[in-house]
Design an enzyme around this catalytic site. Structure first.
Site, PDB file in Angstrom:
ATOM      1  N   GLU A  43     -14.083   4.015 -16.930  1.00 28.79           N
ATOM      2  CA  GLU A  43     -14.540   2.687 -16.523  1.00 28.79           C
ATOM      3  C   GLU A  43     -15.964   2.540 -17.028  1.00 28.79           C
ATOM      4  OE1 GLU A  43     -12.578   0.406 -15.240  1.00 28.79           O
ATOM      5  OE2 GLU A  43     -10.950   1.868 -15.163  1.00 28.79           O
ATOM      6  N   ASP A 203     -11.125   4.171 -25.203  1.00 27.97           N
ATOM      7  CA  ASP A 203     -11.812   5.215 -24.442  1.00 27.97           C
ATOM      8  C   ASP A 203     -12.511   6.240 -25.340  1.00 27.97           C
ATOM      9  OD1 ASP A 203     -10.935   4.882 -21.379  1.00 27.97           O
ATOM     10  OD2 ASP A 203      -9.244   4.363 -22.662  1.00 27.97           O
ATOM     11  N   HIS A 260      -7.962  -0.459 -12.298  1.00 28.32           N
ATOM     12  CA  HIS A 260      -9.342  -0.386 -12.798  1.00 28.32           C
ATOM     13  C   HIS A 260     -10.187   0.609 -12.036  1.00 28.32           C
ATOM     14  CE1 HIS A 260      -8.297  -3.536 -15.497  1.00 28.32           C
ATOM     15  NE2 HIS A 260      -8.095  -4.392 -14.524  1.00 28.32           N
ATOM     16  N   ASP A 265      -6.091   4.926 -12.466  1.00 25.25           N
ATOM     17  CA  ASP A 265      -5.484   4.587 -13.755  1.00 25.25           C
ATOM     18  C   ASP A 265      -5.019   5.845 -14.490  1.00 25.25           C
ATOM     19  OD1 ASP A 265      -5.854   1.900 -13.365  1.00 25.25           O
ATOM     20  OD2 ASP A 265      -7.533   1.687 -14.752  1.00 25.25           O
TER      21      ASP A 265
END
Length: 293
Positions: A43, A203, A260, A265
């Site tokens: 995140e 990511d 999220h 996740d």
């Protein structure tokens, strides 16, 4: 010859003619080349105020270790990360991710987080004799077990506004030069940047990669190769997933926890990967920064 064959099976070498992914939906569980999957879902800082030219920073760094033979999550890593460039989280970011300002204030800088993550990786490597699919030298021996990193890429609300950052996206893939009028140039440029954004391996291919470059941090080399589960899902089931939650629903799994939340996740991505394995999907490396696949 056997080593080269295994490398090709893992996706580290591509054939001249690329065949569709093996397995068939609804089929029996296939023998995996990879013994462990480490699922990561960062995140990062984000905004919805329309302002651009702000780079994103990781604020939650989770990872879960999935055994591809049993479907069990055998270990987890989790850390909140202090953003240094934009230390105050936006209200939008806190509402979306559920991460509070105090959690990142009490977190660690990315440099320390990476060090802690590497210690966790080293620990599970020692305990489970895992090596990673990053090249020929890392192919398994009879004693070692092969591991690979997994991410779920693609468009998400957390990235939808703030990653429309011309500087970041231009650095990833500079827009082509056009010979038409200025208005058409800007329109084509925006379309090009959107394409880069929605197809990027966010990511590991974008977020961590460019934050480490900006902050002059040494990124662990084992994070240079990974499996993009969204792409694997699309190729295996022959349909485009509607986000992680939608992909889970399509295979009969309910999302557990908060969307999220990086850790939730990651856990749900691991659940999806296990379901795909049971359906006969063979997990292969889809992206490497070490060399083009």
């Amino acid at each position: 010859m056997a080593t080269k064959k295994l490398a090709r099976q893992l996706g580290l070498i591509r054939r001249k003619s690329i065949a569709p992914a093996g397995g068939s939906p609804g089929g029996s569980k296939s023998k995996q080349l990879v013994d462990y999957l480490i699922v990561i879902d960062f995140e990062s800082t984000c905004w919805n105020d329309g302002k651009q030219l702000r780079s994103q920073e990781i604020i939650e760094f989770p990872a879960v270790l999935l055994n591809t033979s049993t479907g069990e999550i055998e270990s987890e890593f989790h850390a909140y990360v202090q953003p240094q460039e934009h230390p105050i989280l936006s209200d939008f970011c806190m509402e979306l991710t559920g991460i509070k300002q105090v959690q990142v204030d009490e977190g660690v800088p990315l440099k320390i987080c990476l060090s802690q993550f590497c210690k966790w990786i080293h620990k599970i490597q020692q305990q489970k004799k895992i090596i990673f699919a990053t090249g020929f030298s890392d192919l398994p021996t009879s004693q070692a077990k092969l591991g690979a990193f997994v991410t779920w890429s693609g468009f998400s609300p957390a990235l939808g506004v703030s990653t429309r950052n011309p500087l970041l996206l231009a650095a990833i893939s500079p827009p082509p030069v056009y010979t038409v009028g200025q208005r058409e140039i800007e329109r084509d440029r925006e379309k090009h940047l959107q394409t880069c954004f929605t197809t990027a391996d966010w990511d590991l291919g974008v977020c961590l990669e460019y934050e480490c470059k900006r902050k002059q941090l040494l990124k662990p080399v084992f994070l240079n190769s990974w499996i993009d589960l969204r792409v694997t899902y699309k190729n295996f089931y022959r349909r485009k997933p509607k986000g992680l939650s939608g992909a889970l629903q399509e295979v009969g799994i309910e999302f557990l926890g908060r969307e999220h939340s990086g850790l939730d996740d990651s856990r749900n991505t691991a659940l999806l990967a296990w379901k795909m394995i049971r359906d006969g999907c063979l997990m292969k490396i889809t992206r490497s920064l070490n060399k083009k696949l």
